[in-house]
Scaffold this motif. Structure first.
Motif, PDB file in Angstrom:
ATOM      1  N   GLN A  76      -4.089  13.082 -27.912  1.00  0.00           N
ATOM      2  CA  GLN A  76      -5.208  13.126 -27.404  1.00  0.00           C
ATOM      3  C   GLN A  76      -5.752  11.888 -26.910  1.00  0.00           C
ATOM      4  OE1 GLN A  76      -8.564  15.059 -29.930  1.00  0.00           O
ATOM      5  NE2 GLN A  76      -6.667  16.781 -30.704  1.00  0.00           N
ATOM      6  N   GLY A  77      -6.791  11.784 -25.852  1.00  0.00           N
ATOM      7  CA  GLY A  77      -7.053  10.871 -24.989  1.00  0.00           C
ATOM      8  C   GLY A  77      -6.080  10.080 -24.279  1.00  0.00           C
ATOM      9  N   ILE A  78      -6.401   8.943 -23.678  1.00  0.00           N
ATOM     10  CA  ILE A  78      -5.461   8.176 -23.139  1.00  0.00           C
ATOM     11  C   ILE A  78      -4.296   7.336 -23.936  1.00  0.00           C
ATOM     12  CG2 ILE A  78      -5.028   6.280 -21.480  1.00  0.00           C
ATOM     13  CD1 ILE A  78      -7.560   7.017 -20.168  1.00  0.00           C
TER      14      ILE A  78
ATOM     15  N   THR B 233       3.912   9.662 -25.553  1.00  0.00           N
ATOM     16  CA  THR B 233       5.048   9.728 -24.493  1.00  0.00           C
ATOM     17  C   THR B 233       5.894   8.106 -24.588  1.00  0.00           C
ATOM     18  OG1 THR B 233       3.545   8.643 -22.957  1.00  0.00           O
ATOM     19  CG2 THR B 233       3.841  11.029 -22.876  1.00  0.00           C
ATOM     20  N   SER B 234       5.302   7.191 -25.316  1.00  0.00           N
ATOM     21  CA  SER B 234       5.769   5.904 -25.315  1.00  0.00           C
ATOM     22  C   SER B 234       5.978   5.498 -23.830  1.00  0.00           C
ATOM     23  CB  SER B 234       7.208   5.826 -26.154  1.00  0.00           C
ATOM     24  OG  SER B 234       6.826   6.316 -27.528  1.00  0.00           O
ATOM     25  N   ARG B 235       4.841   5.467 -23.051  1.00  0.00           N
ATOM     26  CA  ARG B 235       4.776   5.066 -21.527  1.00  0.00           C
ATOM     27  C   ARG B 235       3.623   4.334 -21.575  1.00  0.00           C
ATOM     28  NH1 ARG B 235       7.564   9.983 -20.280  1.00  0.00           N
ATOM     29  NH2 ARG B 235       5.612  10.679 -19.169  1.00  0.00           N
ATOM     30  N   ALA B 236       3.720   3.184 -21.166  1.00  0.00           N
ATOM     31  CA  ALA B 236       2.359   2.408 -20.785  1.00  0.00           C
ATOM     32  C   ALA B 236       1.673   2.977 -19.483  1.00  0.00           C
ATOM     33  CB  ALA B 236       2.654   1.051 -20.546  1.00  0.00           C
ATOM     34  N   GLU B 237       0.237   2.709 -19.557  1.00  0.00           N
ATOM     35  CA  GLU B 237      -0.430   3.493 -18.472  1.00  0.00           C
ATOM     36  C   GLU B 237      -1.555   2.371 -17.790  1.00  0.00           C
ATOM     37  OE1 GLU B 237      -1.701   7.288 -18.012  1.00  0.00           O
ATOM     38  OE2 GLU B 237      -0.355   8.065 -19.352  1.00  0.00           O
ATOM     39  N   ILE B 238      -2.054   2.559 -16.675  1.00  0.00           N
ATOM     40  CA  ILE B 238      -3.156   1.854 -16.252  1.00  0.00           C
ATOM     41  C   ILE B 238      -4.023   2.936 -15.604  1.00  0.00           C
ATOM     42  CG2 ILE B 238      -4.006   0.293 -14.296  1.00  0.00           C
ATOM     43  CD1 ILE B 238      -1.427  -1.567 -14.923  1.00  0.00           C
ATOM     44  N   VAL B 239      -5.140   3.035 -16.113  1.00  0.00           N
ATOM     45  CA  VAL B 239      -6.454   4.036 -15.410  1.00  0.00           C
ATOM     46  C   VAL B 239      -7.280   3.287 -14.765  1.00  0.00           C
ATOM     47  CG1 VAL B 239      -8.051   5.879 -15.897  1.00  0.00           C
ATOM     48  CG2 VAL B 239      -5.707   5.659 -17.373  1.00  0.00           C
ATOM     49  N   ASN B 240      -7.208   3.255 -13.405  1.00  0.00           N
ATOM     50  CA  ASN B 240      -8.067   2.663 -12.430  1.00  0.00           C
ATOM     51  C   ASN B 240      -9.794   3.013 -12.682  1.00  0.00           C
ATOM     52  OD1 ASN B 240      -6.371   0.504 -11.636  1.00  0.00           O
ATOM     53  ND2 ASN B 240      -5.472   2.151 -10.176  1.00  0.00           N
ATOM     54  N   ASP B 241      -9.861   4.301 -12.798  1.00  0.00           N
ATOM     55  CA  ASP B 241     -11.068   4.916 -12.845  1.00  0.00           C
ATOM     56  C   ASP B 241     -11.267   6.050 -14.159  1.00  0.00           C
ATOM     57  OD1 ASP B 241     -13.524   6.021 -12.581  1.00  0.00           O
ATOM     58  OD2 ASP B 241     -13.511   6.220 -10.294  1.00  0.00           O
ATOM     59  N   THR B 242     -11.658   5.686 -15.300  1.00  0.00           N
ATOM     60  CA  THR B 242     -11.530   6.461 -16.175  1.00  0.00           C
ATOM     61  C   THR B 242     -12.531   7.913 -16.128  1.00  0.00           C
ATOM     62  OG1 THR B 242     -13.424   5.544 -17.671  1.00  0.00           O
ATOM     63  CG2 THR B 242     -11.238   4.854 -18.062  1.00  0.00           C
TER      64      THR B 242
ATOM     65  N   ASP C 267     -10.650  10.894 -15.145  1.00  0.00           N
ATOM     66  CA  ASP C 267      -9.594  11.130 -15.849  1.00  0.00           C
ATOM     67  C   ASP C 267      -9.888  11.938 -17.022  1.00  0.00           C
ATOM     68  OD1 ASP C 267      -7.425  11.273 -17.777  1.00  0.00           O
ATOM     69  OD2 ASP C 267      -6.561   9.598 -16.917  1.00  0.00           O
ATOM     70  N   PRO C 268      -9.581  13.169 -17.181  1.00  0.00           N
ATOM     71  CA  PRO C 268     -10.337  14.021 -18.163  1.00  0.00           C
ATOM     72  C   PRO C 268      -9.821  13.728 -19.713  1.00  0.00           C
ATOM     73  CG  PRO C 268      -8.338  15.340 -16.812  1.00  0.00           C
ATOM     74  CD  PRO C 268      -8.855  13.978 -16.308  1.00  0.00           C
ATOM     75  N   ARG C 269      -8.837  13.042 -19.645  1.00  0.00           N
ATOM     76  CA  ARG C 269      -8.195  12.508 -20.891  1.00  0.00           C
ATOM     77  C   ARG C 269      -9.268  11.456 -21.460  1.00  0.00           C
ATOM     78  NH1 ARG C 269      -2.563  10.329 -19.828  1.00  0.00           N
ATOM     79  NH2 ARG C 269      -3.761   8.993 -18.117  1.00  0.00           N
ATOM     80  N   TYR C 270      -9.962  10.789 -21.018  1.00  0.00           N
ATOM     81  CA  TYR C 270     -10.781   9.627 -21.491  1.00  0.00           C
ATOM     82  C   TYR C 270     -11.841  10.213 -22.423  1.00  0.00           C
ATOM     83  CZ  TYR C 270     -13.861   5.467 -21.523  1.00  0.00           C
ATOM     84  OH  TYR C 270     -14.460   4.465 -21.918  1.00  0.00           O
ATOM     85  N   ILE C 271     -11.697   9.217 -23.745  1.00  0.00           N
ATOM     86  CA  ILE C 271     -12.556   9.665 -24.574  1.00  0.00           C
ATOM     87  C   ILE C 271     -13.713   8.523 -24.929  1.00  0.00           C
ATOM     88  CG2 ILE C 271     -12.931   9.779 -27.189  1.00  0.00           C
ATOM     89  CD1 ILE C 271      -9.756  11.025 -27.373  1.00  0.00           C
TER      90      ILE C 271
ATOM     91  N   THR D 216     -19.450   3.536 -21.200  1.00  0.00           N
ATOM     92  CA  THR D 216     -18.313   3.861 -20.709  1.00  0.00           C
ATOM     93  C   THR D 216     -17.883   2.670 -19.926  1.00  0.00           C
ATOM     94  OG1 THR D 216     -19.424   6.026 -20.128  1.00  0.00           O
ATOM     95  CG2 THR D 216     -17.897   5.400 -18.661  1.00  0.00           C
ATOM     96  N   ARG D 217     -16.521   2.663 -19.798  1.00  0.00           N
ATOM     97  CA  ARG D 217     -15.748   1.530 -19.237  1.00  0.00           C
ATOM     98  C   ARG D 217     -14.970   2.206 -18.005  1.00  0.00           C
ATOM     99  NH1 ARG D 217     -16.615   0.610 -24.315  1.00  0.00           N
ATOM    100  NH2 ARG D 217     -17.676  -1.363 -24.940  1.00  0.00           N
ATOM    101  N   LEU D 218     -14.611   1.706 -17.077  1.00  0.00           N
ATOM    102  CA  LEU D 218     -14.095   2.259 -15.921  1.00  0.00           C
ATOM    103  C   LEU D 218     -12.681   2.090 -15.885  1.00  0.00           C
ATOM    104  CD1 LEU D 218     -16.972   2.171 -13.506  1.00  0.00           C
ATOM    105  CD2 LEU D 218     -16.303   4.084 -14.758  1.00  0.00           C
ATOM    106  N   SER D 219     -12.076   1.207 -16.390  1.00  0.00           N
ATOM    107  CA  SER D 219     -10.805   0.598 -16.179  1.00  0.00           C
ATOM    108  C   SER D 219     -10.143   0.585 -17.852  1.00  0.00           C
ATOM    109  CB  SER D 219     -10.485  -0.652 -15.667  1.00  0.00           C
ATOM    110  OG  SER D 219     -10.913  -0.537 -14.341  1.00  0.00           O
TER     111      SER D 219
END
Length: 383
Positions: free
Chosen positions: A80-82, A89-98, A101-105, A110-113
């Protein structure tokens, strides 16, 4: 210049971990010192709780660092969440605009990155580092590279700390096991060589001598001394040959029969291939403790005509001992008094041996049937 900056951060981080021996020290050092050197404003470090399959916040930098971690940032279920997705998944991610992204909790402002990297070592996930920033598109591939390297170093350090802790716990467990085994041996010896048994045996020998029954006195003395040597010899041993155990059982039951003036009789028979009998070894002193319990409980009734039928069945993997006790009074003595209270209970001995040595000794006590009570003991063949 960028390479030098990257190298400086890793060197600083590696040095800062020197002398850190606890997981909390490692995580707070990483959150307070190293993350701040990257210019991040907000960071939470989570560890995986395998029991609940959740990410548990352990350290923070930025606005959340002033919060009590246990009451501040919430735990996140895996997936759940990013952060939960990165952990799964054990894979790193960068989200430029949260916001897209529906996963953002959202757990406050609110922080956009957001950037999130897993902490893994040898294929094991230990946690994730999750950083956020109010500006969109703040995190770069350079940040990802540096944060991933820091996460890897942290995971290696956490693994080392946990391995050392597990090693120390195992050493303490082994020390405790040795102490328990020594205590068990002494309890067994003290139980089997209790003063009443020794005193009565010596009294019997004295009686035979004074009654001019020299042959009986010599036979009794021979059995008694043989039994004493056997008990003392087994004190430092974990196993005994089945043949020797049977011989000692005969001596013990003969002594007890004389001690109790013939109140009981017994028969011992063995089933199985001769080679199995000769080669079999079993845990030491278990059979002796069992029979001491049986005899002392049965003889507390002081009832004549009691009979013990002992059958040993030898297989390739085990030795099964069946004991049938026939008596007019089949009720076990629950209220033993005097020295009988101090006798080591055979079930307690078996439970400790199963726990400490992993013998998987099995036992059962059947209800009286056809005028007989049955006790079954299954011992592993150690060789």
């Amino acid at each position: 210049m960028e390479h030098d900056r990257f190298e400086d951060v890793l060197i600083y981080f590696s040095k800062s971990l020197l002398g850190k021996e606890g997981e909390e020290d490692i995580l707070w050092d990483m959150a307070k010192n190293c993350i701040s050197k990257l210019g991040f404003e907000d960071c939470i470090i989570y560890l995986v709780d395998n029991n609940s399959d959740r990410l548990v916040p352990k350290a923070a930098h930025g606005p959340k660092s002033t919060l009590n971690i246990s009451n501040g940032p919430m735990e996140i279920p895996m997936g759940q969440g990013i952060s939960g997705h990165v952990a799964q998944t054990s894979r790193a991610e960068i989200v430029n605009d949260t916001s897209k992204d529906p996963r953002y909790i959202k757990d406050g402002t609110t922080r956009l990155s957001e950037i999130c990297v897993p902490m893994t070592c040898d294929g094991v996930l230990y946690g994730v580092i999750d950083c956020e920033h109010p500006e969109p598109g703040f995190f770069t591939e350079r940040h990802l590279k540096m944060l991933s390297a820091i996460a890897s170093i942290s995971a290696i350090k956490i693994k080392s700390v946990r391995d050392c802790k597990a090693l120390m716990e195992e050493r303490e467990r082994l020390i405790q096991i040795k102490e328990e085994m020594v205590e068990l041996k002494f309890k067994t010896l003290n139980s089997q060589l209790n003063p009443h048994f020794v005193f009565n045996a010596l009294n019997s020998i004295q009686y035979f001598v004074t009654s001019e029954k020299k042959k009986l006195a010599m036979e009794y003395l021979s059995m008694f001394s043989k039994l004493i040597r056997f008990y003392l010899g087994q004190l430092g041993q974990e196993s005994v040959s089945l043949r020797e155990e049977i011989d000692m059982l005969h001596s013990y039951l003969n002594l007890q029969k004389l001690r109790y003036d013939g109140l009981f009789d017994y028969d011992i028979s063995v089933q199985g291939h001769a080679n199995n009998l000769e080669e079999a070894t079993i845990p030491s002193l278990v059979v002796q403790t069992l029979f001491e319990n049986i005899i002392e409980s049965a003889m507390s009734h002081q009832q004549k005509g009691q009979h013990f039928e002992v059958l040993l069945k030898v297989t390739d993997a085990s030795v099964v001992l069946d004991i049938l006790h026939s008596s007019q009074n089949m009720e076990p003595a629950n209220n033993l008094s005097g020295y009988r209270e101090g006798i080591l209970q055979w079930q307690d001995q078996i439970n400790l041996l199963n726990t400490v040595k992993g013998y998987n000794i099995k036992n059962s006590v059947g209800n009286p049937s056809n005028g007989k009570r049955k006790i079954t003991l299954e011992l592993p063949k150690l060789l």
